[in-house]
Design an enzyme around this catalytic site. Structure first.
Site, PDB file in Angstrom:
ATOM      1  N   SER A  86      34.470 -18.512  -8.362  1.00 35.87           N
ATOM      2  CA  SER A  86      34.228 -19.525  -7.336  1.00 35.87           C
ATOM      3  C   SER A  86      35.525 -20.261  -7.044  1.00 35.87           C
ATOM      4  CB  SER A  86      33.170 -20.525  -7.812  1.00 35.87           C
ATOM      5  OG  SER A  86      33.052 -21.609  -6.909  1.00 35.87           O
ATOM      6  N   TYR A  99      29.828 -26.377 -14.109  1.00 29.78           N
ATOM      7  CA  TYR A  99      29.868 -25.178 -13.271  1.00 29.78           C
ATOM      8  C   TYR A  99      31.319 -24.786 -13.003  1.00 29.78           C
ATOM      9  CZ  TYR A  99      29.376 -22.179  -9.170  1.00 29.78           C
ATOM     10  OH  TYR A  99      29.461 -21.126  -8.286  1.00 29.78           O
ATOM     11  N   LYS A 103      33.324 -21.254 -14.178  1.00 27.92           N
ATOM     12  CA  LYS A 103      33.983 -20.333 -13.254  1.00 27.92           C
ATOM     13  C   LYS A 103      35.480 -20.208 -13.554  1.00 27.92           C
ATOM     14  CE  LYS A 103      30.370 -19.089 -10.989  1.00 27.92           C
ATOM     15  NZ  LYS A 103      29.879 -17.687 -11.087  1.00 27.92           N
ATOM     16  N   THR A 134      22.965 -19.672  -0.466  1.00 32.45           N
ATOM     17  CA  THR A 134      22.150 -18.923  -1.412  1.00 32.45           C
ATOM     18  C   THR A 134      21.152 -19.885  -2.059  1.00 32.45           C
ATOM     19  OG1 THR A 134      23.545 -19.330  -3.363  1.00 32.45           O
ATOM     20  CG2 THR A 134      24.177 -17.500  -1.921  1.00 32.45           C
TER      21      THR A 134
END
Length: 243
Positions: A86, A99, A103, A134
């Site tokens: 990401s 998060y 990544k 998404t």
């Protein structure tokens, strides 16, 4: 086309899935590691269990699936491994620190893996999406709302910015199909790039990753309301000193 269930956090599930594919097909040519979860929470308020779940899914899950499949690819002397990182792994974003950390770990681990698997003619591509529509964000929103409503937060005064942060990708992103089409075109080349980034904010975050930290801090603090919170705290501190 057949679909198999796979839980990347469960070793038995990984082994069974790989064994079934090998029994049915006899080879595995491409692995795309795109399983992932995210969160929206002030960093110091994220429960340990939720933080560990993010790392277990996004990082260790990716590792365990890659290890299982790469051994097959080594025997084949060929293969393509696509790791979904990401742009958040390049420049950390407020309210989703774990998060971002997961990544960034994927990027570093996969960079080392690419060099180690090259002698066996196995290619490793790290894909760094920007904003893509998404279910990743949608799946995290209920827990965020529960945390904000039930537990409260030190950042209550900029609550609307935390909520807005959770909808950013859905409002500004390209569709998953658009991103998939771009990614497929890039990674299926004879000589695919080691790193591939696409979708809104991808280019901007790559630029920020090469700038002094104050530049990205300034930009992201404004988007996430942290500059407003800083002004509130400063006024309160001044008021306390005047009493």
């Amino acid at each position: 086309m057949s679909i198999l269930e796979l839980d990347v956090t469960n070793d038995r599930s990984i082994k069974d899935c790989v064994a079934t594919i090998m029994s049915n097909e006899g080879h595995i040519d491409i692995l795309v590691n795109n399983a992932g979860i995210t969160h929206y929470s002030p960093t110091i308020e994220l429960p340990d269990a939720e933080g560990r779940a993010i790392i277990d899914t996004n990082f260790f899950g990716l590792i365990n699936v890659t290890k299982a499949v790469s051994k097959i690819m080594i025997d084949q002397r060929s293969g393509l491994i696509v790791q979904l990182g990401s742009v958040s792994g390049l420049v950390a974003n407020p309210f989703c620190a774990m998060y971002c950390a997961s990544k960034a770990a994927v990027h570093a681990w996969s960079d080392a893996l690419r060099m180690e698997l090259a002698p066996f003619d196995i290619k490793v591509v790290i894909v760094k999406p920007g904003c893509v529509k998404t279910e990743l964000a949608n799946n995290a929103i209920p827990e965020m709302n529960l945390r904000l409503d039930s537990y409260g937060t030190l950042y209550e005064r900029i609550r609307e910015y935390i909520i807005k942060r959770s909808t950013y990708s859905q409002e500004r992103g390209i569709t998953a199909k658009q991103f998939a089409d771009q990614t497929i075109t890039a990674v299926l080349r004879d000589n695919p790039p080691a790193h591939f980034a696409a979708a809104p904010l991808a280019t901007l975050m790559r630029i920020f990753s090469h700038l002094p930290s104050w530049a990205s801090d300034y930009f992201l603090s404004r988007i996430c309301g942290l500059d407003k919170l800083a002004q509130m705290v400063k006024r309160e501190t001044q008021h306390q000193h005047q009493q």
